[in-house]
Design a protein around this motif. Structure first.
Motif, PDB file in Angstrom:
ATOM      1  N   TRP A 142       0.838  -1.188   0.000  1.00 50.82           N
ATOM      2  CA  TRP A 142       0.000   0.000   0.000  1.00 50.82           C
ATOM      3  C   TRP A 142       0.879   1.246   0.000  1.00 50.82           C
ATOM      4  O   TRP A 142       1.934   1.267   0.638  1.00 50.82           O
ATOM      5  N   ASP A 143       0.435   2.280  -0.689  1.00 49.14           N
ATOM      6  CA  ASP A 143       1.109   3.572  -0.633  1.00 49.14           C
ATOM      7  C   ASP A 143       0.804   4.247   0.703  1.00 49.14           C
ATOM      8  O   ASP A 143      -0.353   4.271   1.147  1.00 49.14           O
ATOM      9  N   VAL A 144       1.836   4.806   1.323  1.00 51.89           N
ATOM     10  CA  VAL A 144       1.656   5.434   2.632  1.00 51.89           C
ATOM     11  C   VAL A 144       2.497   6.703   2.732  1.00 51.89           C
ATOM     12  O   VAL A 144       3.494   6.869   2.021  1.00 51.89           O
ATOM     13  N   GLU A 145       2.075   7.573   3.628  1.00 54.69           N
ATOM     14  CA  GLU A 145       2.901   8.688   4.077  1.00 54.69           C
ATOM     15  C   GLU A 145       3.171   8.505   5.560  1.00 54.69           C
ATOM     16  O   GLU A 145       2.263   8.147   6.321  1.00 54.69           O
ATOM     17  N   ASN A 146       4.412   8.718   5.955  1.00 57.78           N
ATOM     18  CA  ASN A 146       4.828   8.507   7.342  1.00 57.78           C
ATOM     19  C   ASN A 146       5.321   9.801   7.964  1.00 57.78           C
ATOM     20  O   ASN A 146       5.931  10.635   7.292  1.00 57.78           O
ATOM     21  N   ASN A 147       5.089   9.926   9.262  1.00 60.83           N
ATOM     22  CA  ASN A 147       5.699  10.989  10.039  1.00 60.83           C
ATOM     23  C   ASN A 147       7.056  10.526  10.553  1.00 60.83           C
ATOM     24  O   ASN A 147       7.147   9.483  11.216  1.00 60.83           O
ATOM     25  N   VAL A 148       8.082  11.289  10.247  1.00 60.57           N
ATOM     26  CA  VAL A 148       9.403  11.099  10.841  1.00 60.57           C
ATOM     27  C   VAL A 148       9.573  12.226  11.864  1.00 60.57           C
ATOM     28  O   VAL A 148       9.529  13.405  11.514  1.00 60.57           O
ATOM     29  N   ILE A 191      17.577  12.977  18.036  1.00 56.77           N
ATOM     30  CA  ILE A 191      17.258  11.594  17.726  1.00 56.77           C
ATOM     31  C   ILE A 191      16.182  11.601  16.647  1.00 56.77           C
ATOM     32  O   ILE A 191      15.420  12.563  16.521  1.00 56.77           O
ATOM     33  N   VAL A 192      16.155  10.552  15.865  1.00 57.35           N
ATOM     34  CA  VAL A 192      15.109  10.359  14.858  1.00 57.35           C
ATOM     35  C   VAL A 192      14.220   9.225  15.322  1.00 57.35           C
ATOM     36  O   VAL A 192      14.706   8.149  15.702  1.00 57.35           O
ATOM     37  N   ILE A 193      12.926   9.462  15.301  1.00 56.44           N
ATOM     38  CA  ILE A 193      11.940   8.429  15.620  1.00 56.44           C
ATOM     39  C   ILE A 193      11.300   7.989  14.311  1.00 56.44           C
ATOM     40  O   ILE A 193      10.593   8.762  13.663  1.00 56.44           O
ATOM     41  N   ASP A 194      11.602   6.772  13.910  1.00 52.83           N
ATOM     42  CA  ASP A 194      11.093   6.125  12.693  1.00 52.83           C
ATOM     43  C   ASP A 194      11.695   6.717  11.412  1.00 52.83           C
ATOM     44  O   ASP A 194      11.208   7.722  10.882  1.00 52.83           O
ATOM     45  N   ALA A 195      12.747   6.073  10.944  1.00 49.91           N
ATOM     46  CA  ALA A 195      13.440   6.502   9.718  1.00 49.91           C
ATOM     47  C   ALA A 195      12.717   5.901   8.517  1.00 49.91           C
ATOM     48  O   ALA A 195      13.043   4.810   8.052  1.00 49.91           O
ATOM     49  N   ALA A 196      11.732   6.631   8.027  1.00 50.66           N
ATOM     50  CA  ALA A 196      10.838   6.115   6.993  1.00 50.66           C
ATOM     51  C   ALA A 196      11.225   6.619   5.614  1.00 50.66           C
ATOM     52  O   ALA A 196      11.292   7.832   5.385  1.00 50.66           O
ATOM     53  N   HIS A 197      11.481   5.696   4.709  1.00 53.13           N
ATOM     54  CA  HIS A 197      11.477   5.894   3.257  1.00 53.13           C
ATOM     55  C   HIS A 197      12.661   6.663   2.651  1.00 53.13           C
ATOM     56  O   HIS A 197      13.105   6.314   1.570  1.00 53.13           O
ATOM     57  N   ASP A 198      13.150   7.716   3.296  1.00 55.11           N
ATOM     58  CA  ASP A 198      14.039   8.653   2.597  1.00 55.11           C
ATOM     59  C   ASP A 198      15.166   9.114   3.513  1.00 55.11           C
ATOM     60  O   ASP A 198      15.055  10.153   4.180  1.00 55.11           O
ATOM     61  N   VAL A 258       3.835  12.367  23.748  1.00 54.46           N
ATOM     62  CA  VAL A 258       4.164  10.964  23.574  1.00 54.46           C
ATOM     63  C   VAL A 258       4.189  10.668  22.072  1.00 54.46           C
ATOM     64  O   VAL A 258       3.286  11.077  21.334  1.00 54.46           O
ATOM     65  N   PHE A 259       5.245  10.029  21.637  1.00 58.45           N
ATOM     66  CA  PHE A 259       5.373   9.599  20.243  1.00 58.45           C
ATOM     67  C   PHE A 259       4.826   8.175  20.180  1.00 58.45           C
ATOM     68  O   PHE A 259       5.417   7.250  20.740  1.00 58.45           O
ATOM     69  N   SER A 260       3.702   8.009  19.492  1.00 57.96           N
ATOM     70  CA  SER A 260       2.933   6.766  19.632  1.00 57.96           C
ATOM     71  C   SER A 260       3.159   5.759  18.513  1.00 57.96           C
ATOM     72  O   SER A 260       2.565   4.679  18.548  1.00 57.96           O
ATOM     73  N   GLY A 261       3.991   6.092  17.516  1.00 56.75           N
ATOM     74  CA  GLY A 261       4.132   5.162  16.406  1.00 56.75           C
ATOM     75  C   GLY A 261       2.772   4.851  15.806  1.00 56.75           C
ATOM     76  O   GLY A 261       1.982   5.751  15.531  1.00 56.75           O
ATOM     77  N   ARG A 299       1.847  12.317  19.176  1.00 60.09           N
ATOM     78  CA  ARG A 299       2.430  12.512  17.840  1.00 60.09           C
ATOM     79  C   ARG A 299       2.566  11.136  17.193  1.00 60.09           C
ATOM     80  O   ARG A 299       3.345  10.300  17.635  1.00 60.09           O
ATOM     81  N   THR A 300       1.792  10.934  16.156  1.00 66.15           N
ATOM     82  CA  THR A 300       1.536   9.601  15.610  1.00 66.15           C
ATOM     83  C   THR A 300       2.463   9.261  14.451  1.00 66.15           C
ATOM     84  O   THR A 300       3.149  10.118  13.908  1.00 66.15           O
ATOM     85  N   GLY A 301       2.438   7.980  14.065  1.00 66.86           N
ATOM     86  CA  GLY A 301       3.270   7.534  12.962  1.00 66.86           C
ATOM     87  C   GLY A 301       2.774   7.954  11.595  1.00 66.86           C
ATOM     88  O   GLY A 301       3.534   8.008  10.633  1.00 66.86           O
ATOM     89  N   HIS A 302       1.483   8.243  11.514  1.00 67.01           N
ATOM     90  CA  HIS A 302       0.860   8.718  10.277  1.00 67.01           C
ATOM     91  C   HIS A 302      -0.203   9.732  10.674  1.00 67.01           C
ATOM     92  O   HIS A 302      -0.877   9.564  11.692  1.00 67.01           O
ATOM     93  N   GLY A 303      -0.394  10.747   9.867  1.00 66.86           N
ATOM     94  CA  GLY A 303      -1.500  11.668  10.087  1.00 66.86           C
ATOM     95  C   GLY A 303      -1.233  12.704  11.156  1.00 66.86           C
ATOM     96  O   GLY A 303      -0.095  12.930  11.579  1.00 66.86           O
ATOM     97  N   ASP A 304      -2.310  13.342  11.587  1.00 69.07           N
ATOM     98  CA  ASP A 304      -2.220  14.490  12.479  1.00 69.07           C
ATOM     99  C   ASP A 304      -2.153  14.068  13.942  1.00 69.07           C
ATOM    100  O   ASP A 304      -2.685  13.022  14.327  1.00 69.07           O
ATOM    101  N   PRO A 305      -1.542  14.914  14.781  1.00 62.87           N
ATOM    102  CA  PRO A 305      -1.513  14.629  16.219  1.00 62.87           C
ATOM    103  C   PRO A 305      -2.895  14.699  16.846  1.00 62.87           C
ATOM    104  O   PRO A 305      -3.851  15.234  16.279  1.00 62.87           O
TER     105      PRO A 305
END
Length: 209
Positions: free
Chosen positions: A21-27, A37-44, A143-146, A185-191
Protein backbone atom coordinates in the motif's frame (compact mmCIF):
# COMPACT_ATOMS: atom_id res chain seq x y z
CA UNK A 1 19.61 25.26 24.16
CA UNK A 2 15.94 24.90 23.42
CA UNK A 3 14.62 21.47 22.61
CA UNK A 4 12.28 21.25 19.64
CA UNK A 5 10.23 18.71 17.72
CA UNK A 6 10.35 18.68 13.93
CA UNK A 7 8.07 16.61 11.72
CA UNK A 8 9.14 15.39 8.30
CA UNK A 9 6.56 13.61 6.13
CA UNK A 10 7.97 11.00 3.77
CA UNK A 11 6.18 8.81 1.24
CA UNK A 12 6.68 5.21 0.22
CA UNK A 13 5.02 1.83 0.57
CA UNK A 14 3.98 -0.52 3.36
CA UNK A 15 4.15 -4.24 2.61
CA UNK A 16 2.97 -7.16 4.74
CA UNK A 17 1.20 -10.47 4.21
CA UNK A 18 1.56 -10.26 0.43
CA UNK A 19 -0.01 -6.81 0.03
CA UNK A 20 1.54 -3.41 -0.66
CA UNK A 21 0.00 0.00 0.00
CA UNK A 22 1.11 3.57 -0.63
CA UNK A 23 1.66 5.43 2.63
CA UNK A 24 2.90 8.69 4.08
CA UNK A 25 4.83 8.51 7.34
CA UNK A 26 5.70 10.99 10.04
CA UNK A 27 9.40 11.10 10.84
CA UNK A 28 9.89 12.86 14.18
CA UNK A 29 13.17 14.61 14.94
CA UNK A 30 13.66 15.59 18.58
CA UNK A 31 16.62 17.64 19.71
CA UNK A 32 18.29 21.00 20.16
CA UNK A 33 20.67 22.90 17.89
CA UNK A 34 23.51 20.43 18.38
CA UNK A 35 22.04 16.93 18.67
CA UNK A 36 18.90 14.99 17.90
CA UNK A 37 17.26 11.59 17.73
CA UNK A 38 15.11 10.36 14.86
CA UNK A 39 11.94 8.43 15.62
CA UNK A 40 11.09 6.13 12.69
CA UNK A 41 13.44 6.50 9.72
CA UNK A 42 10.84 6.12 6.99
CA UNK A 43 11.48 5.89 3.26
CA UNK A 44 14.04 8.65 2.60
CA UNK A 45 17.37 8.70 4.42
CA UNK A 46 18.64 11.66 2.39
CA UNK A 47 15.64 13.83 3.29
CA UNK A 48 15.98 12.91 6.94
CA UNK A 49 19.68 13.75 6.84
CA UNK A 50 18.89 17.14 5.33
CA UNK A 51 16.27 17.81 8.01
CA UNK A 52 18.86 17.14 10.70
CA UNK A 53 20.69 20.24 9.48
CA UNK A 54 24.15 19.18 10.55
CA UNK A 55 23.18 18.13 14.07
CA UNK A 56 24.74 15.03 15.60
CA UNK A 57 22.31 12.14 15.38
CA UNK A 58 22.39 10.22 18.66
CA UNK A 59 20.02 7.39 17.81
CA UNK A 60 17.51 6.10 15.27
CA UNK A 61 14.60 4.85 17.35
CA UNK A 62 12.13 2.41 15.76
CA UNK A 63 8.64 2.43 17.27
CA UNK A 64 8.12 -0.94 15.55
CA UNK A 65 9.52 -2.87 12.61
CA UNK A 66 6.93 -2.62 9.86
CA UNK A 67 8.91 -1.86 6.73
CA UNK A 68 7.50 1.64 6.24
CA UNK A 69 8.96 2.70 9.61
CA UNK A 70 12.42 1.15 9.20
CA UNK A 71 13.20 1.00 5.48
CA UNK A 72 15.58 3.99 5.60
CA UNK A 73 17.13 3.16 8.98
CA UNK A 74 20.26 1.31 7.79
CA UNK A 75 21.11 3.97 5.21
CA UNK A 76 20.64 6.74 7.77
CA UNK A 77 22.79 4.84 10.25
CA UNK A 78 25.52 4.37 7.66
CA UNK A 79 25.45 8.07 6.80
CA UNK A 80 25.52 9.33 10.37
CA UNK A 81 27.08 6.63 12.53
CA UNK A 82 24.00 6.62 14.78
CA UNK A 83 22.77 3.32 16.22
CA UNK A 84 19.44 1.79 15.23
CA UNK A 85 17.41 0.84 18.31
CA UNK A 86 14.50 -1.65 18.26
CA UNK A 87 12.58 -3.68 20.81
CA UNK A 88 13.74 -7.31 20.39
CA UNK A 89 10.19 -8.66 20.12
CA UNK A 90 10.02 -7.05 16.67
CA UNK A 91 13.10 -8.76 15.27
CA UNK A 92 11.01 -11.20 13.15
CA UNK A 93 9.39 -8.23 11.40
CA UNK A 94 12.72 -6.43 11.06
CA UNK A 95 14.27 -9.43 9.32
CA UNK A 96 11.54 -9.37 6.67
CA UNK A 97 12.90 -6.00 5.51
CA UNK A 98 16.57 -6.18 6.51
CA UNK A 99 17.61 -9.86 6.65
CA UNK A 100 21.32 -9.08 6.45
CA UNK A 101 21.53 -6.14 8.85
CA UNK A 102 20.58 -6.34 12.53
CA UNK A 103 19.65 -3.37 14.70
CA UNK A 104 22.52 -1.97 16.75
CA UNK A 105 20.80 -1.97 20.12
CA UNK A 106 17.66 -2.94 21.99
CA UNK A 107 14.85 -0.90 23.44
CA UNK A 108 13.34 -2.00 26.76
CA UNK A 109 10.31 -0.91 28.72
CA UNK A 110 11.29 1.86 31.11
CA UNK A 111 14.52 2.67 29.31
CA UNK A 112 15.29 6.39 29.23
CA UNK A 113 16.84 8.07 26.20
CA UNK A 114 18.20 11.58 26.64
CA UNK A 115 18.73 14.18 23.95
CA UNK A 116 19.32 17.87 24.40
CA UNK A 117 18.91 17.38 28.14
CA UNK A 118 15.39 16.02 27.68
CA UNK A 119 14.37 12.52 28.76
CA UNK A 120 12.21 10.21 26.66
CA UNK A 121 10.96 7.07 28.39
CA UNK A 122 10.34 3.91 26.39
CA UNK A 123 6.88 2.41 26.91
CA UNK A 124 6.43 -1.11 25.53
CA UNK A 125 2.97 -1.05 23.92
CA UNK A 126 2.46 -4.31 22.00
CA UNK A 127 -0.59 -4.99 19.85
CA UNK A 128 0.06 -3.36 16.49
CA UNK A 129 3.33 -5.29 16.57
CA UNK A 130 4.86 -7.42 19.35
CA UNK A 131 7.73 -5.02 19.97
CA UNK A 132 5.85 -1.77 19.45
CA UNK A 133 6.97 1.05 21.72
CA UNK A 134 5.97 4.64 22.42
CA UNK A 135 8.31 7.36 23.68
CA UNK A 136 7.05 9.64 26.43
CA UNK A 137 8.69 13.02 26.96
CA UNK A 138 6.98 14.61 29.99
CA UNK A 139 9.02 17.81 29.69
CA UNK A 140 7.56 18.25 26.20
CA UNK A 141 4.07 17.08 27.21
CA UNK A 142 4.32 14.68 24.29
CA UNK A 143 4.16 10.96 23.57
CA UNK A 144 5.37 9.60 20.24
CA UNK A 145 2.93 6.77 19.63
CA UNK A 146 4.13 5.16 16.41
CA UNK A 147 1.18 3.15 15.12
CA UNK A 148 -0.22 2.29 18.56
CA UNK A 149 -2.63 5.21 18.95
CA UNK A 150 -4.03 7.57 16.33
CA UNK A 151 -6.57 10.34 16.19
CA UNK A 152 -9.77 8.35 16.56
CA UNK A 153 -8.50 5.02 17.75
CA UNK A 154 -5.91 2.26 17.93
CA UNK A 155 -3.55 1.25 15.17
CA UNK A 156 -4.48 -1.54 12.77
CA UNK A 157 -4.47 -5.11 14.05
CA UNK A 158 -5.76 -7.07 11.08
CA UNK A 159 -2.45 -8.46 9.88
CA UNK A 160 0.29 -10.82 11.05
CA UNK A 161 1.99 -10.18 14.40
CA UNK A 162 -0.90 -7.98 15.62
CA UNK A 163 -3.66 -8.48 18.22
CA UNK A 164 -6.57 -6.14 18.96
CA UNK A 165 -7.18 -6.94 22.68
CA UNK A 166 -3.45 -6.50 23.28
CA UNK A 167 -3.30 -3.05 21.68
CA UNK A 168 -6.38 -1.92 23.62
CA UNK A 169 -4.70 -3.08 26.83
CA UNK A 170 -1.52 -1.22 25.93
CA UNK A 171 -3.43 1.98 25.26
CA UNK A 172 -5.49 1.64 28.44
CA UNK A 173 -2.61 0.80 30.76
CA UNK A 174 0.33 2.71 29.27
CA UNK A 175 -1.04 5.71 27.35
CA UNK A 176 -4.38 6.76 28.83
CA UNK A 177 -2.69 6.99 32.23
CA UNK A 178 -0.65 9.94 30.91
CA UNK A 179 -1.87 13.51 31.58
CA UNK A 180 -4.85 14.38 29.36
CA UNK A 181 -3.07 17.37 27.83
CA UNK A 182 -0.29 15.11 26.50
CA UNK A 183 0.07 15.55 22.73
CA UNK A 184 0.09 12.25 20.83
CA UNK A 185 2.43 12.51 17.84
CA UNK A 186 1.54 9.60 15.61
CA UNK A 187 3.27 7.53 12.96
CA UNK A 188 0.86 8.72 10.28
CA UNK A 189 -1.50 11.67 10.09
CA UNK A 190 -2.22 14.49 12.48
CA UNK A 191 -1.51 14.63 16.22
CA UNK A 192 -4.19 14.27 18.88
CA UNK A 193 -4.18 14.36 22.69
CA UNK A 194 -4.64 11.74 25.37
CA UNK A 195 -7.66 13.65 26.65
CA UNK A 196 -9.33 13.57 23.24
CA UNK A 197 -8.86 9.82 22.85
CA UNK A 198 -9.63 8.64 26.38
CA UNK A 199 -13.47 8.86 26.07
CA UNK A 200 -13.39 6.32 23.24
CA UNK A 201 -11.76 3.54 25.28
CA UNK A 202 -15.01 1.79 26.23
CA UNK A 203 -16.00 1.59 22.57
CA UNK A 204 -12.63 0.09 21.62
CA UNK A 205 -12.95 -2.51 24.39
CA UNK A 206 -16.40 -3.54 23.13
CA UNK A 207 -14.99 -4.01 19.64
CA UNK A 208 -12.25 -6.22 21.08
CA UNK A 209 -14.63 -8.80 22.51
Amino acid sequence: MTIRIDRLITAGTFSLDGGTWDVENNVWIVGDDSEAIVIDAAHDAAAIGTALGGRTLRAIVCTHAHNDHIDAAPALADATGAPVLLHPDDLPLWRQTHPDRAPDGELADGQVLTVGGTALTVLHTPGHAPGAVCLYAPALATVFSGDTLFQGGPGATGRSFSHFPTIVGSIRDRLLTLPPETVVRTGHGDPTTIGDEAPHLAEWIRRGH
